[in-house]
Design a protein around this motif. Structure first.
Motif, PDB file in Angstrom:
ATOM      1  N   GLN A 104      20.074  79.383  30.201  1.00  0.00           N
ATOM      2  CA  GLN A 104      19.705  80.024  31.461  1.00  0.00           C
ATOM      3  C   GLN A 104      19.831  79.066  32.636  1.00  0.00           C
ATOM      4  N   ARG A 105      19.668  77.784  32.383  1.00  0.00           N
ATOM      5  CA  ARG A 105      19.779  76.806  33.470  1.00  0.00           C
ATOM      6  C   ARG A 105      21.189  76.812  34.061  1.00  0.00           C
ATOM      7  N   ARG A 109      23.300  79.194  33.510  1.00  0.00           N
ATOM      8  CA  ARG A 109      23.685  80.595  33.604  1.00  0.00           C
ATOM      9  C   ARG A 109      24.961  80.862  32.808  1.00  0.00           C
ATOM     10  N   SER A 110      24.930  80.417  31.563  1.00  0.00           N
ATOM     11  CA  SER A 110      26.102  80.600  30.708  1.00  0.00           C
ATOM     12  C   SER A 110      25.662  81.025  29.304  1.00  0.00           C
ATOM     13  N   TYR A 168      26.213  84.520  32.451  1.00  0.00           N
ATOM     14  CA  TYR A 168      25.057  85.239  31.926  1.00  0.00           C
ATOM     15  C   TYR A 168      24.022  85.349  33.016  1.00  0.00           C
ATOM     16  N   MET A 169      23.586  86.572  33.274  1.00  0.00           N
ATOM     17  CA  MET A 169      22.641  86.798  34.370  1.00  0.00           C
ATOM     18  C   MET A 169      21.245  87.152  33.859  1.00  0.00           C
ATOM     19  N   GLY A 170      21.004  87.003  32.571  1.00  0.00           N
ATOM     20  CA  GLY A 170      19.685  87.326  32.023  1.00  0.00           C
ATOM     21  C   GLY A 170      19.572  88.808  31.758  1.00  0.00           C
TER      22      GLY A 170
END
Length: 167
Positions: free
Chosen positions: A49-50, A52-53, A1-3
């Motif tokens: 987000q930490r 990135r998943s 997940y890249m936001g």
């Protein structure tokens, strides 16, 4: 997940979003996709987000049946399992392209549906009585197979003969 906050990223926050998962490979510049799963999202994704998943939760269309209950009393007389399944799937909004039902082998003389009864339990008992199978295939089609489904070609005929030197 890249936001991200665009529609591509935020649409998965809604439940019941359609999902198709394919596995693919290329052979001599031709891409092949093999369907593995078709269903819908059934929970809000858990995004970290930490690390990135993101964890996204899916359910197939049979799961949709698990949470349906009978609303009104109904009596069915002289129907086959496939006829009953077709009526109920149509009532739930399934199109005829979303299911494939073998013809039932026996007639149900009398079936009483009472309000509050779990539809999946009723269907399960009918399929068991038919000695059949109800499942969703990898393309998302709900299938009912009667007890004689596997007794005929192509399941009972030789598909290919492999020489013992090839084994």
């Amino acid at each position: 997940y890249m936001g991200g906050t665009g529609a591509l990223f935020t649409s998965v926050y809604e439940n019941r979003r359609p999902v198709i998962i394919n596995a693919g490979f290329s052979d001599q510049a031709v891409d092949y996709l093999e369907p593995q799963f078709v269903g819908v999202t059934n929970k809000v994704p858990r995004i970290d987000q930490r690390s990135r998943s993101a964890e996204i939760y899916f359910a197939d269309f049979i799961d949709f049946l698990q949470n349906k209950y009978v609303d009104e009393s109904a009596i069915y007389t002289g129907v086959r399992v496939d006829t009953f399944l077709g009526v109920k799937l149509a009532e739930l909004g399934y199109s005829t392209s979303q299911y494939n039902l073998d013809t039932g082998m026996q007639v149900i003389p009398f079936l009483l549906l009472e309000p509050g009864a779990k539809l999946a339990d009723i269907i399960d008992k009918l399929v068991i009585a038919e000695n059949g199978h109800l499942y969703q295939d990898e393309q998302g089609v709900i299938r009912f197979e009667n007890r004689q489904h596997w007794n005929f070609a192509p399941y009972t005929t030789v598909q290919e003969i492999i020489a013992t030197s090839m084994v």
